[in-house]
Design an enzyme around this catalytic site. Structure first.
Site, mmCIF file in Angstrom:
data_model
loop_
_atom_site.group_PDB
_atom_site.id
_atom_site.type_symbol
_atom_site.label_atom_id
_atom_site.label_comp_id
_atom_site.label_asym_id
_atom_site.label_seq_id
_atom_site.Cartn_x
_atom_site.Cartn_y
_atom_site.Cartn_z
ATOM 1 N N ARG A 34 -62.877 3.707 -80.241
ATOM 2 C CA ARG A 34 -61.433 3.875 -80.427
ATOM 3 C C ARG A 34 -61.219 5.020 -81.410
ATOM 4 O O ARG A 34 -61.939 5.132 -82.412
ATOM 5 C CB ARG A 34 -60.770 2.603 -80.978
ATOM 6 N N GLU A 50 -54.226 9.503 -78.985
ATOM 7 C CA GLU A 50 -54.375 9.733 -77.540
ATOM 8 C C GLU A 50 -53.209 9.186 -76.730
ATOM 9 O O GLU A 50 -52.989 9.615 -75.593
ATOM 10 C CB GLU A 50 -55.694 9.137 -77.031
ATOM 11 N N ARG A 95 -71.862 -5.816 -76.963
ATOM 12 C CA ARG A 95 -72.346 -5.603 -75.594
ATOM 13 C C ARG A 95 -72.694 -4.141 -75.343
ATOM 14 O O ARG A 95 -73.771 -3.819 -74.844
ATOM 15 C CB ARG A 95 -71.281 -6.066 -74.591
ATOM 16 N N ILE A 96 -71.774 -3.228 -75.690
ATOM 17 C CA ILE A 96 -71.996 -1.808 -75.384
ATOM 18 C C ILE A 96 -73.039 -1.219 -76.333
ATOM 19 O O ILE A 96 -73.960 -0.509 -75.906
ATOM 20 C CB ILE A 96 -70.660 -1.030 -75.473
ATOM 21 N N PHE A 114 -65.103 4.066 -69.397
ATOM 22 C CA PHE A 114 -65.112 2.811 -68.622
ATOM 23 C C PHE A 114 -65.106 3.054 -67.125
ATOM 24 O O PHE A 114 -65.322 2.134 -66.340
ATOM 25 C CB PHE A 114 -63.854 1.979 -68.967
ATOM 26 N N HIS A 130 -60.725 9.387 -72.370
ATOM 27 C CA HIS A 130 -60.888 7.933 -72.255
ATOM 28 C C HIS A 130 -61.339 7.539 -70.844
ATOM 29 O O HIS A 130 -60.685 6.752 -70.154
ATOM 30 C CB HIS A 130 -59.581 7.211 -72.612
HETATM 31 P P1 NAI Z 1 -68.184 -6.320 -78.528
HETATM 32 O O1 NAI Z 1 -67.123 -7.197 -79.068
HETATM 33 O O2 NAI Z 1 -69.202 -6.886 -77.593
HETATM 34 O O3 NAI Z 1 -68.998 -5.653 -79.740
HETATM 35 C C1 NAI Z 1 -68.410 -5.074 -80.861
HETATM 36 C C2 NAI Z 1 -69.378 -5.237 -82.026
HETATM 37 O O4 NAI Z 1 -68.861 -4.512 -83.130
HETATM 38 C C3 NAI Z 1 -69.571 -6.695 -82.459
HETATM 39 O O5 NAI Z 1 -70.942 -7.054 -82.458
HETATM 40 C C4 NAI Z 1 -68.990 -6.737 -83.856
HETATM 41 O O6 NAI Z 1 -69.687 -7.623 -84.708
HETATM 42 C C5 NAI Z 1 -69.203 -5.280 -84.285
HETATM 43 N N1 NAI Z 1 -68.413 -4.909 -85.451
HETATM 44 C C6 NAI Z 1 -67.220 -5.374 -85.872
HETATM 45 N N2 NAI Z 1 -66.872 -4.801 -87.034
HETATM 46 C C7 NAI Z 1 -67.865 -3.926 -87.349
HETATM 47 C C8 NAI Z 1 -68.079 -3.023 -88.429
HETATM 48 N N3 NAI Z 1 -67.213 -2.926 -89.435
HETATM 49 N N4 NAI Z 1 -69.203 -2.269 -88.418
HETATM 50 C C9 NAI Z 1 -70.088 -2.378 -87.407
HETATM 51 N N5 NAI Z 1 -69.959 -3.229 -86.373
HETATM 52 C C10 NAI Z 1 -68.841 -3.982 -86.346
HETATM 53 O O7 NAI Z 1 -67.427 -5.089 -77.877
HETATM 54 P P2 NAI Z 1 -67.998 -4.063 -76.787
HETATM 55 O O8 NAI Z 1 -67.736 -4.591 -75.418
HETATM 56 O O9 NAI Z 1 -69.377 -3.659 -77.151
HETATM 57 O O10 NAI Z 1 -66.995 -2.835 -76.986
HETATM 58 C C11 NAI Z 1 -67.007 -2.068 -78.182
HETATM 59 C C12 NAI Z 1 -65.772 -1.201 -78.229
HETATM 60 O O11 NAI Z 1 -65.855 -0.220 -77.210
HETATM 61 C C13 NAI Z 1 -64.451 -1.950 -77.913
HETATM 62 O O12 NAI Z 1 -63.929 -2.548 -79.071
HETATM 63 C C14 NAI Z 1 -63.579 -0.855 -77.401
HETATM 64 O O13 NAI Z 1 -62.814 -0.349 -78.465
HETATM 65 C C15 NAI Z 1 -64.547 0.218 -76.907
HETATM 66 N N6 NAI Z 1 -64.432 0.465 -75.463
HETATM 67 C C16 NAI Z 1 -64.191 1.740 -75.032
HETATM 68 C C17 NAI Z 1 -64.094 2.019 -73.687
HETATM 69 C C18 NAI Z 1 -63.869 3.413 -73.158
HETATM 70 O O14 NAI Z 1 -63.563 3.585 -71.966
HETATM 71 N N7 NAI Z 1 -64.000 4.456 -73.966
HETATM 72 C C19 NAI Z 1 -64.200 0.934 -72.692
HETATM 73 C C20 NAI Z 1 -64.512 -0.361 -73.251
HETATM 74 C C21 NAI Z 1 -64.609 -0.581 -74.601
#
Ligand code: NAI
Length: 334
Positions: free
Chosen positions: A233, A262, A152-153, A297, A294
């Site tokens: 992360r 963190e 998504r992101i 979000f 952090h």
């Molecule tokens: P999501 O689940 O929609 O997308 C994550 C993508 O990463 C998936 O398409 C998955 O196939 C891919 N992926 C998994 N293993 C991989 C690899 N080895 N190499 C490349 N891609 C790989 O998750 P979303 O919503 O996009 O969030 C991503 C990350 O952002 C979360 O896991 C979270 O850790 C982080 N996050 C950070 C925030 C902040 O405030 N800094 C807030 C929300 C999320």
């Protein structure tokens, strides 16, 4: 249902109060750990955030106090021992999506700050220093941006970069987003992405597979002087290796909203204490590094969506309904 919120800040109270009307919510600023789990005794449910520890020891202490449900008010779940939770009969649910725009736009903000040196210009002008020396950036238009993780992101971030006129390379072993491809992004292997991108932004989850994805070997494959952005992360980076790459100039700029250790630092006011983490302190000495605590979000829309979804997750649990946002140990394999 009575729910104890750990690591609760005033903005959590506000956003949950605005969305609630049916559950009894109790807030504590205390962070959850094995030592503080006793606070939840007699609560059927708790609500936790990214740096609350939900390891096997903490979960066992929570289960002993009668806990049956953990509502994560975040997307990432690397802090939870899901196998232990399942063993102990504790259900866990998360907020898988709230505002991908909040995080993607923030990553773009870090990128622009590092490129155009907003952080340095801001301080200079406040001291009536209007010299431009050292503030030179580069046009993003035509540059190659690597996006690791096309969920998504990552997809929102990739589309924004396409809008800047960048060439966008995407690496995601589990996804091949046709819409993103149609928009102009190219799906490539990680090695190709690292070798060709001037800017690399990480948007994959932290899993055993992605732990230290960017280590000394990966850094050596990147372009000399490349920029690295991590809003995902902290554990995705081998931070000591990253410090080495900054010292050698291999890494030209680093933007972090997350940090591996963190949990000891973020979401606290430590301005009157001595921070003992030497790696973190070293990071802060580089002029080409921007670190934030952090906050990617942290938008009104995201907070409202987090509260709404968390409360619906709690409704499902209270009513004994299946919850689409429930996490199982099988989620670790995805
Ligand atoms: P999501 O689940 O929609 O997308 C994550 C993508 O990463 C998936 O398409 C998955 O196939 C891919 N992926 C998994 N293993 C991989 C690899 N080895 N190499 C490349 N891609 C790989 O998750 P979303 O919503 O996009 O969030 C991503 C990350 O952002 C979360 O896991 C979270 O850790 C982080 N996050 C950070 C925030 C902040 O405030 N800094 C807030 C929300 C999320």
């Amino acid at each position: 249902m009575r729910v104890l919120f750990f690591s609760a800040r005033p903005y959590d109270r506000r956003s949950f109060a605005a969305a609630n009307g049916r559950h009894e919510l109790v807030f504590t600023e205390t962070r959850l750990s094995a030592q503080t789990a006793g606070l939840a005794a007699s609560y059927p449910a708790i609500c936790t955030f990214v740096n609350d520890r939900l390891d096997a020891e903490t979960l066992a202490a929570l289960a002993a106090g009668g806990l049956r449900y953990v509502a994560l008010r975040c997307a990432g779940f690397n802090q939870v021992d899901l196998r232990a939770a399942e063993r102990l009969g504790i259900e866990v649910a998360r907020v898988p999506a709230y505002s991908p725009y909040a995080v993607a736009e923030y990553a773009v903000g870090l990128l622009l700050t590092l490129n155009r040196k907003f952080h340095r210009a801001y301080n200079r002008v406040r001291e009536n220093n209007f010299l431009l020396d050292g503030l030179e950036g580069f046009d993003l238009h035509g540059k190659t941006v690597g996006v690791v993780g096309a969920g998504r992101i990552g997809a929102v971030f990739a589309n924004i970069m396409l809008g800047f006129g960048c060439r966008v390379l995407v690496h995601d072993p589990h996804s091949d987003d046709a819409a993103l491809r149609a928009a102009g992004a190219q799906f490539v292997g990680l090695d190709t992405l690292l070798a060709q991108a001037q800017i690399v932004s990480l948007h994959c989850p932290l899993t055993p597979e992605t732990h230290h994805l960017i280590d000394a070997a990966a850094l050596a494959r990147m372009q000399h002087g490349a920029m690295l952005i991590n809003t995902s992360r902290g554990g995705l980076l081998d931070t000591a290796a990253v410090v080495g790459a900054l010292k050698s100039g291999r890494l030209g700029a680093l933007g972090l909203d997350v940090y591996e250790q963190e949990g000891d630092l973020f979401f606290e006011d430590l301005s009157s204490t001595i921070v003992e983490d030497d790696v973190f302190q070293r990071l802060l000495t580089f002029p080409n590094v921007v670190v934030t605590g952090h906050q990617a979000f942290f938008t009104q829309e995201a907070l409202a969506a987090i509260a709404r979804t968390t409360l619906v997750n709690l409704d499902d649990f209270a009513a004994g309904r299946p919850c689409p946002n429930r996490l199982t140990a099988a989620a670790l394999l995805r």
